[in-house]
Design a protein around this motif. Structure first.
Motif, PDB file in Angstrom:
ATOM      1  N   GLN A   1       0.839  -1.209   0.000  1.00 55.68           N
ATOM      2  CA  GLN A   1       0.000   0.000   0.000  1.00 55.68           C
ATOM      3  C   GLN A   1       0.871   1.255   0.000  1.00 55.68           C
ATOM      4  OE1 GLN A   1      -3.187   0.573  -0.258  1.00 55.68           O
ATOM      5  NE2 GLN A   1      -3.567   2.544   0.706  1.00 55.68           N
TER       6      GLN A   1
ATOM      7  N   LEU B   1       3.031  -4.658  -6.643  1.00 58.44           N
ATOM      8  CA  LEU B   1       2.143  -5.704  -7.175  1.00 58.44           C
ATOM      9  C   LEU B   1       2.449  -7.051  -6.538  1.00 58.44           C
ATOM     10  CD1 LEU B   1       2.195  -4.744 -10.969  1.00 58.44           C
ATOM     11  CD2 LEU B   1       0.120  -4.997  -9.603  1.00 58.44           C
TER      12      LEU B   1
ATOM     13  N   ARG C   1      -2.614 -11.271  -0.590  1.00 55.37           N
ATOM     14  CA  ARG C   1      -3.890 -11.931  -0.891  1.00 55.37           C
ATOM     15  C   ARG C   1      -3.841 -13.429  -0.564  1.00 55.37           C
ATOM     16  NH1 ARG C   1      -5.963 -10.796  -6.727  1.00 55.37           N
ATOM     17  NH2 ARG C   1      -7.904 -11.566  -5.839  1.00 55.37           N
TER      18      ARG C   1
ATOM     19  N   ASP D   1     -10.874  -9.518   1.499  1.00 54.92           N
ATOM     20  CA  ASP D   1     -11.258  -8.114   1.557  1.00 54.92           C
ATOM     21  C   ASP D   1     -11.850  -7.706   2.910  1.00 54.92           C
ATOM     22  OD1 ASP D   1     -10.340  -7.361  -0.960  1.00 54.92           O
ATOM     23  OD2 ASP D   1     -12.125  -8.174  -1.928  1.00 54.92           O
TER      24      ASP D   1
ATOM     25  N   PHE E   1     -10.043  -4.731   4.692  1.00 55.26           N
ATOM     26  CA  PHE E   1     -10.751  -3.446   4.707  1.00 55.26           C
ATOM     27  C   PHE E   1     -11.630  -3.214   5.933  1.00 55.26           C
ATOM     28  CE2 PHE E   1      -9.698  -4.285   0.284  1.00 55.26           C
ATOM     29  CZ  PHE E   1      -9.130  -3.077  -0.096  1.00 55.26           C
TER      30      PHE E   1
ATOM     31  N   GLU F   1      -7.338   5.764   4.704  1.00 55.89           N
ATOM     32  CA  GLU F   1      -7.336   5.982   3.256  1.00 55.89           C
ATOM     33  C   GLU F   1      -7.693   4.689   2.516  1.00 55.89           C
ATOM     34  OE1 GLU F   1      -3.759   7.922   2.108  1.00 55.89           O
ATOM     35  OE2 GLU F   1      -4.187   7.781  -0.034  1.00 55.89           O
TER      36      GLU F   1
ATOM     37  N   LEU G   1     -13.644   3.415   1.032  1.00 54.81           N
ATOM     38  CA  LEU G   1     -14.873   3.047   0.311  1.00 54.81           C
ATOM     39  C   LEU G   1     -15.667   1.964   1.031  1.00 54.81           C
ATOM     40  CD1 LEU G   1     -13.707   3.134  -3.399  1.00 54.81           C
ATOM     41  CD2 LEU G   1     -15.542   4.498  -2.396  1.00 54.81           C
TER      42      LEU G   1
ATOM     43  N   LEU H   1      -5.190   4.660  -6.369  1.00 49.79           N
ATOM     44  CA  LEU H   1      -4.484   3.408  -6.064  1.00 49.79           C
ATOM     45  C   LEU H   1      -4.556   3.063  -4.590  1.00 49.79           C
ATOM     46  CD1 LEU H   1      -1.319   3.784  -8.297  1.00 49.79           C
ATOM     47  CD2 LEU H   1      -3.042   1.982  -8.447  1.00 49.79           C
ATOM     48  N   THR H   2      -4.428   4.064  -3.750  1.00 51.60           N
ATOM     49  CA  THR H   2      -4.421   3.779  -2.311  1.00 51.60           C
ATOM     50  C   THR H   2      -5.840   3.599  -1.775  1.00 51.60           C
ATOM     51  OG1 THR H   2      -4.370   6.158  -1.881  1.00 51.60           O
ATOM     52  CG2 THR H   2      -2.255   4.987  -1.841  1.00 51.60           C
ATOM     53  N   ARG H   3      -6.859   3.892  -2.607  1.00 52.82           N
ATOM     54  CA  ARG H   3      -8.245   3.800  -2.118  1.00 52.82           C
ATOM     55  C   ARG H   3      -9.088   2.782  -2.880  1.00 52.82           C
ATOM     56  NH1 ARG H   3     -10.098   9.872  -2.422  1.00 52.82           N
ATOM     57  NH2 ARG H   3      -8.698   9.833  -4.218  1.00 52.82           N
ATOM     58  N   ALA H   4      -8.491   2.003  -3.746  1.00 51.34           N
ATOM     59  CA  ALA H   4      -9.260   1.005  -4.499  1.00 51.34           C
ATOM     60  C   ALA H   4     -10.020   0.126  -3.506  1.00 51.34           C
ATOM     61  CB  ALA H   4      -8.324   0.167  -5.352  1.00 51.34           C
ATOM     62  N   PRO H   5     -11.256  -0.228  -3.820  1.00 52.68           N
ATOM     63  CA  PRO H   5     -12.126  -0.822  -2.805  1.00 52.68           C
ATOM     64  C   PRO H   5     -11.887  -2.295  -2.480  1.00 52.68           C
ATOM     65  CG  PRO H   5     -13.310  -0.575  -4.871  1.00 52.68           C
ATOM     66  CD  PRO H   5     -11.975   0.071  -5.061  1.00 52.68           C
ATOM     67  N   THR H   6     -11.190  -3.030  -3.334  1.00 55.34           N
ATOM     68  CA  THR H   6     -10.848  -4.419  -3.011  1.00 55.34           C
ATOM     69  C   THR H   6      -9.384  -4.640  -3.388  1.00 55.34           C
ATOM     70  OG1 THR H   6     -11.318  -5.388  -5.180  1.00 55.34           O
ATOM     71  CG2 THR H   6     -13.195  -5.173  -3.669  1.00 55.34           C
ATOM     72  N   LEU H   7      -8.826  -5.726  -2.863  1.00 61.33           N
ATOM     73  CA  LEU H   7      -7.415  -5.992  -3.186  1.00 61.33           C
ATOM     74  C   LEU H   7      -7.260  -6.320  -4.664  1.00 61.33           C
ATOM     75  CD1 LEU H   7      -6.233  -8.052  -0.077  1.00 61.33           C
ATOM     76  CD2 LEU H   7      -6.002  -5.600  -0.532  1.00 61.33           C
ATOM     77  N   GLU H   8      -8.230  -7.026  -5.222  1.00 60.54           N
ATOM     78  CA  GLU H   8      -8.132  -7.361  -6.641  1.00 60.54           C
ATOM     79  C   GLU H   8      -8.200  -6.094  -7.500  1.00 60.54           C
ATOM     80  OE1 GLU H   8     -11.209  -9.837  -8.280  1.00 60.54           O
ATOM     81  OE2 GLU H   8      -9.882 -10.522  -9.894  1.00 60.54           O
TER      82      GLU H   8
ATOM     83  N   LYS I   1      -7.347  -3.185  -6.609  1.00 61.95           N
ATOM     84  CA  LYS I   1      -6.101  -2.447  -6.387  1.00 61.95           C
ATOM     85  C   LYS I   1      -4.997  -2.996  -7.288  1.00 61.95           C
ATOM     86  CE  LYS I   1      -5.047  -1.447  -2.010  1.00 61.95           C
ATOM     87  NZ  LYS I   1      -5.200   0.013  -1.873  1.00 61.95           N
ATOM     88  N   LEU I   2      -4.891  -4.313  -7.348  1.00 61.78           N
ATOM     89  CA  LEU I   2      -3.853  -4.930  -8.181  1.00 61.78           C
ATOM     90  C   LEU I   2      -4.070  -4.603  -9.661  1.00 61.78           C
ATOM     91  CD1 LEU I   2      -3.167  -8.536  -6.862  1.00 61.78           C
ATOM     92  CD2 LEU I   2      -1.693  -6.541  -6.766  1.00 61.78           C
TER      93      LEU I   2
ATOM     94  N   TRP J   1     -14.652   6.700  -7.027  1.00 62.33           N
ATOM     95  CA  TRP J   1     -14.160   5.444  -7.598  1.00 62.33           C
ATOM     96  C   TRP J   1     -14.754   5.209  -8.986  1.00 62.33           C
ATOM     97  CZ3 TRP J   1     -10.500   2.127  -7.844  1.00 62.33           C
ATOM     98  CH2 TRP J   1     -10.708   0.874  -8.404  1.00 62.33           C
TER      99      TRP J   1
END
Lengths: 256, 331
Positions: A27, A50, A57, A74, A78, A243, A247, B72-79, B81-82, B134
């Motif tokens: 991050q 990446l 994950r 997630d 999150f 941050e 969402l 990038l730092t606020r994308a809602p899921t890890l997928e 984000k990647l 988003w």
């Protein structure tokens, strides 16, 4: 309480430790994408981000399976607040200047490599598999951050000064990497977890050789900051999570 | 488009009878579809125009990292984000090989970047708009990358070999980008009321800037005519814009979103959509530096360049030391 659930809980905590450190560092690095000191470097650093988030994950998905209920990678990433995060304090430290980014990376990468190398022999085959998959990427991370430590340390007067300052600033967060949490201790005997105390010497030897080449000085013994694995973090993590989780927190239950 | 309003430096496109023997021979090669390669003879104006176009395209990729990088730092899921990280990284890669393509024409990357930072060189107007939610990330992939593909696929057949070949690779990646954008929109449109509203709001804000990406109306543009004669532009701005609109309207219908153009209507006779006039004053203002984020985008690039100067200097100094050590060891 029977022994089995305890072990599972320890395993869950341990997977969080592994996944959270990868995630938080990934991050941090993601924030640099588009702002790197050179185009090639931007691309390379994003690769590392990446890799780390990809590895996070794996760890978090496994942790979520152990947790059961509706947990998935997630919800773990999150919907946990800072005290439930188990990452090392080192990785939540700000990017700072590029010297600080690189030194943080180097400290972590070398530790990460030794951890994964040991975990490839974990008696938990799932952990061993993830470690084997991840170590190929981490081997490259080690080379890359090490190369940069040497270049910055033995580059210009300014780069040397900045990099040494970063080392002196971040050194206090390295001790924690070699101190087992309760969860780790519960898993060492059965061969699930690695005893991180045994990794200190190879890590330190690696750093010593690298720093000598980089004309940098490794700090001596000093009081170390700890607590990350127990959920006691520095002030920075709260902002990172605010941050990152924005969402999911603002729109509870929505699918993205 | 990613290169908008590229100046060819000519006042009038000349016919074969007005060309010198060299120019006529060059034009004959272009007309036959033979690719021009770096070491081939070429008119100075062709070279200069291509450098402008390719470098503008490269700058657009680099500045284009910023609006999406913002999430990038606020994308809602890890997928997510990647995927977004991989996409923004691709853009840096596109910038890199476009700069390389421009270098084959004798331009230097340092000079091109200096021109970007001084404001002399332009980049696509689209990246001067803000990413506020988003859904903007979805809208950019769907609309902006969608528009980019329509422009760039023909460039795969342009007359200059290195540019054409770079574009083949770029287009493959862009189509993945467009799909990920559409997928974000699709997920939002099938989500909660708030998410649908977010998607509609993003379309409202990104529609007209995307329509304007194709550049000003054709009119009697001498630059377009010259670039088309050289085959570094294969379709006019208006033709590309029409294609973009024809392709995108059914997609918006599928998503259940409303395109913010009351004049948009299917025309049976032409077989195309009729559409309203974009606000061209806004377009020119953005291009001149007065868009919502021009200052922020340029400042981010300047900060990266200035903040990274000591790192690049260190790498050079180290390389020099290493070379000197090797030379000393060999002596």
């Amino acid at each position: 309480m029977t022994e089995a659930p305890n072990m599972d809980n320890a395993r869950y905590e341990y997977l969080l430790q592994l996944g959270d450190s990868d995630l938080i560092l990934g991050q941090r690095l993601a924030a640099l994408c588009g702002h790197g000191p050179a185009l090639e470097e931007d691309i390379a650093m994003t690769n590392v981000a990446l890799d780390l988030i990809g590895q996070a994950r794996f760890w978090l998905s496994y942790a979520a399976e152990l947790k059961g209920e509706d947990a998935d990678e997630d919800t773990l990433a999150f919907l946990r607040d800072a005290p439930a995060y188990r990452n090392l304090l080192l990785v939540e430290q700000p990017n700072g200047d590029y010297g600080q980014t690189i030194v943080r990376q180097c400290f972590y990468d070398v530790w990460h490599f030794f951890v994964l190398q040991a975990l490839m022999q974990s008696t938990d085959t799932r952990i061993a598999d993830i470690a084997a998959k991840s170590i190929k990427e981490v081997q490259y991370h080690v080379e890359r951050s090490g190369d940069w430590v040497v270049r910055l340390g033995d580059g210009t007067e300014e780069s040397h000064r900045r990099t040494q300052a970063a080392v002196d600033k971040l050194w206090r967060f390295t001790g924690e990497m070699f101190r087992s949490s309760e969860a780790e201790q519960a898993l060492i005997e059965s061969g699930v977890a690695v005893d991180v105390a045994t990794l200190y010497e190879p890590w330190h030897a690696h750093m010593q050789a690298l720093f000598e080449e980089a004309t940098l000085t490794l700090p001596g013994d000093q009081p170390m900051q700890t607590g990350g694995k127990a959920g006691e973090h520095t002030e920075h993590l709260g902002y990172v999570l605010a941050e990152m989780q924005h969402l999911q927190r603002a729109y509870p239950g929505a699918r993205w | 488009m990613y290169a908008q309003n590229v100046d060819t430096g000519v006042k009038k496109v000349r016919g074969a009878d007005e060309m010198s023997a060299d120019e006529a021979a060059f034009q004959a090669r272009i007309d036959e579809g033979i690719k021009i390669e770096p070491k081939d003879e070429m008119p100075a104006a062709y070279r200069k125009t291509l450098i402008r176009q390719i470098s503008q395209h490269a700058h657009s990729e680099i500045v284009g990292q910023l609006p999406e990088g913002n999430w990038l730092t606020r994308a809602p899921t890890l997928e997510r984000k990647l995927i977004l990280l991989a996409k923004v990284q691709d853009e840096a890669g596109h910038g890199l090989y476009l700069y390389s393509a421009a270098e084959t024409l004798g331009a230097s990357r340092d000079d091109m970047q200096a021109d970007l930072l001084s404001g002399k060189a332009k980049y696509s107007s689209i990246f001067n708009y803000p990413t506020l939610t988003w859904a903007d990330i979805g809208a950019i992939g769907w609309l902006v990358d969608g528009a980019a593909i329509i422009n760039q696929i023909p460039i795969c057949r342009c007359s200059y070999g290195p540019y054409a070949r770079a574009m083949v690779r770029v287009c493959k990646e862009e189509s993945f980008h467009q799909r990920q954008g559409f997928d974000i929109m699709h997920t939002l449109c099938n989500g909660t009321e708030e998410q649908k509203a977010m998607a509609q709001d993003a379309l409202n804000r990104w529609w007209w800037p995307s329509v304007m990406m194709h550049g000003p109306r054709d009119g009697d543009s001498v630059n377009t005519a010259q670039s088309m004669q050289w085959k570094i532009k294969l379709f006019t701005n208006d033709a590309l814009r029409q294609k973009f609109i024809d392709q995108t309207v059914p997609q918006a219908d599928f998503l259940g979103l409303t395109i913010p153009d009351p004049e948009l209507e299917w025309n049976e006779e032409t077989g195309h959509y009729d559409f309203g006039e974009p606000d061209w004053d806004e377009f020119w203002n953005v291009l001149k530096g007065y868009g919502p984020c021009n200052q922020e985008r340029l400042q981010a690039r300047i900060d990266a360049e200035e903040g990274g100067a000591w790192v690049r200097e260190a790498a050079e100094a180290y390389a020099e030391k290493q070379a000197a050590r090797k030379a000393a060891a060999a002596a």
